[in-house]
Design a protein around this motif. Structure first.
Motif, PDB file in Angstrom:
ATOM      1  N   ALA A 111       0.917  -1.272   0.020  1.00 23.97           N
ATOM      2  CA  ALA A 111       0.104  -0.126  -0.055  1.00 23.97           C
ATOM      3  C   ALA A 111       0.924   1.284  -0.061  1.00 23.97           C
ATOM      4  O   ALA A 111       0.323   2.224  -0.795  1.00 23.97           O
ATOM      5  N   GLY A 112       1.951   1.292   0.646  1.00 23.51           N
ATOM      6  CA  GLY A 112       2.777   2.461   0.782  1.00 23.51           C
ATOM      7  C   GLY A 112       3.256   3.045  -0.574  1.00 23.51           C
ATOM      8  O   GLY A 112       2.930   4.030  -0.925  1.00 23.51           O
ATOM      9  N   PRO A 113       3.961   2.380  -1.465  1.00 21.84           N
ATOM     10  CA  PRO A 113       4.457   2.844  -2.710  1.00 21.84           C
ATOM     11  C   PRO A 113       3.253   2.969  -3.344  1.00 21.84           C
ATOM     12  O   PRO A 113       3.276   3.786  -4.439  1.00 21.84           O
ATOM     13  N   VAL A 114       2.272   1.974  -3.634  1.00 26.00           N
ATOM     14  CA  VAL A 114       1.050   2.351  -4.348  1.00 26.00           C
ATOM     15  C   VAL A 114       0.544   3.830  -4.136  1.00 26.00           C
ATOM     16  O   VAL A 114       0.040   4.468  -5.111  1.00 26.00           O
ATOM     17  N   GLY A 115       0.206   4.000  -2.871  1.00 24.07           N
ATOM     18  CA  GLY A 115      -0.316   5.425  -2.549  1.00 24.07           C
ATOM     19  C   GLY A 115       0.475   6.454  -3.046  1.00 24.07           C
ATOM     20  O   GLY A 115      -0.020   7.508  -3.191  1.00 24.07           O
ATOM     21  N   ASP A 116       1.877   6.446  -3.249  1.00 27.25           N
ATOM     22  CA  ASP A 116       2.884   7.258  -3.771  1.00 27.25           C
ATOM     23  C   ASP A 116       2.996   7.398  -5.187  1.00 27.25           C
ATOM     24  O   ASP A 116       3.694   7.887  -6.079  1.00 27.25           O
ATOM     25  N   GLY A 117       2.129   6.281  -5.826  1.00 28.99           N
ATOM     26  CA  GLY A 117       2.238   6.218  -7.385  1.00 28.99           C
ATOM     27  C   GLY A 117       2.976   5.427  -7.972  1.00 28.99           C
ATOM     28  O   GLY A 117       3.372   5.336  -9.289  1.00 28.99           O
ATOM     29  N   GLN A 118       3.841   4.463  -7.231  1.00 32.64           N
ATOM     30  CA  GLN A 118       4.699   3.366  -7.540  1.00 32.64           C
ATOM     31  C   GLN A 118       3.861   2.119  -7.827  1.00 32.64           C
ATOM     32  O   GLN A 118       3.041   1.789  -7.221  1.00 32.64           O
ATOM     33  N   SER A 119       4.561   1.319  -8.680  1.00 33.59           N
ATOM     34  CA  SER A 119       4.125   0.138  -9.020  1.00 33.59           C
ATOM     35  C   SER A 119       4.781  -0.922  -8.092  1.00 33.59           C
ATOM     36  O   SER A 119       6.040  -0.566  -7.633  1.00 33.59           O
TER      37      SER A 119
END
Length: 175
Positions: free
Chosen positions: A75-83
């Motif tokens: 969730a952390g990276p996805v929330g920052d727009g990363q895959s």
């Protein structure tokens, strides 16, 4: 590979029983996609590792905190727009639903393998806590992804590069 229309997703979880190649495929896929890689095995608490190392399978309750740790790392990276690409057994539908509680849009890549090949692979690994004696318990727990889940089934005996090429080509054709 099972061919079907897939939804591209910001998070991919490479799943399956021990020895199917989750970590190797996950790392290679993350590199190909320029995604963050999350190694689920590294997020097990010491008690879980000790239990498995002694030949005892994990219970659903023992997996909860581990699944939550993986969910947070997705969730952390996805929330920052990363895959993100994560390696996690995700053996039961309820485990996959728990992960979706952290990131609704996950594509599961189920690496399908037969018990004999999985046992051979686990038995030949060096320095891993999971003994080959637990492979049967993984198959007993396994619930293959259902048709209504955003999931692909892939032949885990194929070369890693071929699996990754197939998945990335599907992403490209769906963009």
């Amino acid at each position: 590979m099972q061919r079907k229309r897939i939804r591209p997703a910001p998070a991919v979880v490479v799943m399956g029983v021990a020895g199917c190649g989750k970590s190797a495929v996950g790392e290679a896929l993350a590199a190909a996609l320029g995604a963050v890689f999350v190694e689920g095995d590294r997020l097990h608490p010491p008690e879980n590792v000790a239990r498995m190392a002694s030949g005892e399978p994990l219970t659903d309750a023992l997996r909860e905190g581990w699944l939550d740790a993986i969910g947070l790392r997705i969730a952390g990276p996805v929330g920052d727009g990363q895959s993100v690409v994560a390696a996690c057994s995700a053996l039961k539908r309820s485990y996959r639903e728990r992960l979706r509680g952290f990131c609704q849009d996950i594509l599961f890549l189920y690496l399908e393998i037969d018990p004999a090949t999985a046992k051979q692979r686990v038995g030949s690994r060096q320095g891993h806590f999971m003994p080959a004696s637990l492979v049967d318990s993984q198959f007993a727990t396994l619930e293959r992804p259902a048709a209504d889940e955003n999931a692909l089934t892939l032949d885990a005996t194929r070369p890693i590069a071929d699996i990754v090429a197939d998945v990335t080509s599907l992403f490209e054709s769906n963009s």
